[in-house]
Design a protein around this motif. Structure first.
Motif, PDB file in Angstrom:
ATOM      1  N   SER A 168       2.889   9.844  15.681  1.00  0.00           N
ATOM      2  CA  SER A 168       4.160   9.714  14.965  1.00  0.00           C
ATOM      3  C   SER A 168       5.254  10.538  15.642  1.00  0.00           C
ATOM      4  CB  SER A 168       4.017  10.069  13.481  1.00  0.00           C
ATOM      5  OG  SER A 168       3.659  11.412  13.320  1.00  0.00           O
ATOM      6  N   ARG A 222       8.531   4.075   7.799  1.00  0.00           N
ATOM      7  CA  ARG A 222       7.876   2.776   8.050  1.00  0.00           C
ATOM      8  C   ARG A 222       8.923   1.725   8.400  1.00  0.00           C
ATOM      9  NH1 ARG A 222       2.238   2.690   6.169  1.00  0.00           N
ATOM     10  NH2 ARG A 222       1.789   4.755   5.357  1.00  0.00           N
ATOM     11  N   ASN A 223      10.053   1.737   7.675  1.00  0.00           N
ATOM     12  CA  ASN A 223      11.081   0.718   7.926  1.00  0.00           C
ATOM     13  C   ASN A 223      11.867   0.974   9.203  1.00  0.00           C
ATOM     14  OD1 ASN A 223      10.411  -0.576   5.584  1.00  0.00           O
ATOM     15  ND2 ASN A 223      11.933   0.528   4.357  1.00  0.00           N
ATOM     16  N   ARG A 258      -3.030   5.058  11.775  1.00  0.00           N
ATOM     17  CA  ARG A 258      -4.267   4.312  12.018  1.00  0.00           C
ATOM     18  C   ARG A 258      -5.325   4.643  10.971  1.00  0.00           C
ATOM     19  NH1 ARG A 258      -6.439   6.129  17.586  1.00  0.00           N
ATOM     20  NH2 ARG A 258      -4.601   7.451  17.442  1.00  0.00           N
ATOM     21  N   GLN A 314       6.207   8.462  18.671  1.00  0.00           N
ATOM     22  CA  GLN A 314       6.912   7.248  18.254  1.00  0.00           C
ATOM     23  C   GLN A 314       8.352   7.572  17.865  1.00  0.00           C
ATOM     24  OE1 GLN A 314       4.389   5.536  15.293  1.00  0.00           O
ATOM     25  NE2 GLN A 314       5.539   3.616  15.298  1.00  0.00           N
ATOM     26  N   ASP A 324      -2.882  10.670  14.444  1.00  0.00           N
ATOM     27  CA  ASP A 324      -1.734   9.980  13.844  1.00  0.00           C
ATOM     28  C   ASP A 324      -0.495  10.866  13.840  1.00  0.00           C
ATOM     29  OD1 ASP A 324      -2.722   7.427  13.296  1.00  0.00           O
ATOM     30  OD2 ASP A 324      -3.710   8.096  11.456  1.00  0.00           O
ATOM     31  N   GLY A 381       8.684   2.066  12.244  1.00  0.00           N
ATOM     32  CA  GLY A 381       7.342   1.483  12.244  1.00  0.00           C
ATOM     33  C   GLY A 381       6.207   2.469  12.087  1.00  0.00           C
ATOM     34  N   HIS A 382       6.441   3.567  11.361  1.00  0.00           N
ATOM     35  CA  HIS A 382       5.335   4.501  11.120  1.00  0.00           C
ATOM     36  C   HIS A 382       4.170   3.745  10.463  1.00  0.00           C
ATOM     37  CE1 HIS A 382       2.964   7.892   9.903  1.00  0.00           C
ATOM     38  NE2 HIS A 382       3.127   7.612   8.628  1.00  0.00           N
ATOM     39  N   ALA A 383       3.003   3.792  11.064  1.00  0.00           N
ATOM     40  CA  ALA A 383       1.840   3.069  10.526  1.00  0.00           C
ATOM     41  C   ALA A 383       0.586   3.807  10.972  1.00  0.00           C
ATOM     42  CB  ALA A 383       1.827   1.635  11.042  1.00  0.00           C
ATOM     43  N   ALA A 386      -0.152   9.487   5.133  1.00  0.00           N
ATOM     44  CA  ALA A 386      -1.311   8.712   5.596  1.00  0.00           C
ATOM     45  C   ALA A 386      -2.257   8.504   4.412  1.00  0.00           C
ATOM     46  CB  ALA A 386      -2.022   9.405   6.743  1.00  0.00           C
ATOM     47  N   ASP A 423      -6.942   5.898   7.374  1.00  0.00           N
ATOM     48  CA  ASP A 423      -6.851   6.200   5.952  1.00  0.00           C
ATOM     49  C   ASP A 423      -7.932   7.245   5.648  1.00  0.00           C
ATOM     50  OD1 ASP A 423      -9.270   4.862   5.888  1.00  0.00           O
ATOM     51  OD2 ASP A 423      -8.495   3.084   4.879  1.00  0.00           O
ATOM     52  N   SER A 464       8.584   5.397   3.134  1.00  0.00           N
ATOM     53  CA  SER A 464       9.065   4.044   3.455  1.00  0.00           C
ATOM     54  C   SER A 464      10.189   4.067   4.495  1.00  0.00           C
ATOM     55  CB  SER A 464       9.480   3.285   2.193  1.00  0.00           C
ATOM     56  OG  SER A 464      10.242   4.097   1.366  1.00  0.00           O
TER      57      SER A 464
END
Ligand code: SER
Length: 341
Positions: free
Chosen positions: A243, A310-311, A318, A246, A239, A314-316, A264, A320, A307
């Motif tokens: 990131s 993420r906004n 994979r 990305q 991840d 698009g950090h997301a 994460a 947890d 945030s």
């Protein structure tokens, strides 16, 4: 002569470099690398050229400048937080002077090729600093602009590296008669502790997490150096690499910040031990608190507010906590040490 631009990775032999090189190669991106030590055998075939040397050596940087056109830099070379407390001047040289050299290098690259160089800078949760545990507990998830009072040399260096990046990106030589039309496109990521299945970190303070997991898989005993209720954020290495890639690919106009938190999961030591014992019931993991390293962990946030990442882009992640351990770390580490999943 027009040349195909390449990616430059500094500190390429470290933990992030390892996975990043493999991923860039899959993407078909030609790369060159720079590290104090020769590149590992499994990576050597993946890079166009490796330079063995230091980011403090301007001659090497000048040579690279003349030999390659570079459009993207991942500046990974750094002295981490625990090592930096034993050698603060060296940490400052590598982390600050080295970063300044790389920003100058990027600026010159941009000027000579008529386009700005994208500069990816891994920063860290070490830029935060709480006066005491009560303040940490009260703060919860921290956003980028609060609690920027690091207590380690590494944290100070990373915070200033971010500021230098912002300067090169937005204000470089702002009073010159001919303002430069070309500025470094700097993008910073504040990483939590990173955990890789392939490699072990060295010289960090968040190292207790990867060390516990790797020791359990190898059947070695390990004493964790922080309290069971210690909590900081972590991220699985795939991840972290995603990131970086990305953030590197987002158009500048979509970025509202120069530096982003990325999170994460944020487990306590106790939660990690529980998962490790479920997988390795015979693991021998004890606790031997190192008060000084504990103080550093207590100064870092228990989690980050990511945030903005993420906004904006698009950090997301994979993984947890459970999937990082059960689907990535355990199977891959077992395969590595025992040849089984
Ligand atoms: N993993 C780093 C360290 O422990 C923090 O970014 O120094």
């Amino acid at each position: 002569m027009s040349r195909k631009p390449v990616v430059l990775i500094t500190g390429a032999g470290g933990e992030i470099g390892h996975g990043l090189i493999q991923k860039l190669q899959l993407m078909g991106r030609p790369m060159i690398t720079l590290d104090l030590v020769p590149i590992a055998g499994d990576l050597a075939g993946l890079v166009r050229q490796h330079y063995t040397g230091s980011i403090l050596d301007k001659q090497i940087l000048d040579r690279i400048l003349t030999e390659y056109e570079i459009d993207l830099i991942f500046h990974l070379a750094a002295v981490l937080s625990t090592r930096g407390e034993f050698a603060p001047i060296i940490a400052h040289q590598v982390n600050v002077e080295g970063t300044l050299n790389m920003l100058e290098f990027a600026q010159h690259q941009g000027e000579s090729h008529g386009r700005s160089v994208t500069f990816l800078y891994p920063s860290s949760i070490a830029v935060y600093g709480f006066a005491n545990l009560q303040e940490k507990n009260r703060a919860g998830k921290v956003c980028e602009d609060l609690y920027n009072h690091p207590i380690t040399m590494y944290g100070c260096n990373k915070l200033y590296g971010e500021q230098l990046g912002n300067y090169y990106c937005n204000y470089y030589k702002q009073l010159a008669a001919l303002e430069s039309s070309m500025r470094v496109d700097f993008r910073g990521l504040r990483f939590p502790g990173l955990i890789s299945a392939q490699t072990l970190p060295s010289g960090g303070t968040s190292d207790y997490a990867p060390e516990m997991i790797h020791a359990a898989a190898m059947g070695k005993s390990y004493d964790c150096f922080v309290r069971d209720n210690s909590k900081i954020p972590f991220m699985a290495m795939p991840d972290a690499i995603d990131s970086l890639l990305q953030l590197a690919s987002v158009p500048r106009k979509d970025l509202s910040r120069v530096v982003y938190n990325v999170g994460a999961f944020a487990p306590s030591v106790e939660q990690m031990k529980k998962l490790i014992f479920e997988e390795f019931p015979l693991a021998q993991i004890g606790t031997k608190i190192d008060e000084k390293r504990q103080r550093i962990i207590d100064s870092w946030p228990e989690d980050v507010d990511d945030s903005a990442a993420r906004n904006d882009w698009g950090h997301a992640p994979r993984y947890d906590l459970n999937s990082a351990f059960r689907d990535y770390l355990f199977p891959k580490i077992k395969e590595q040490y025992h040849g089984t999943k």
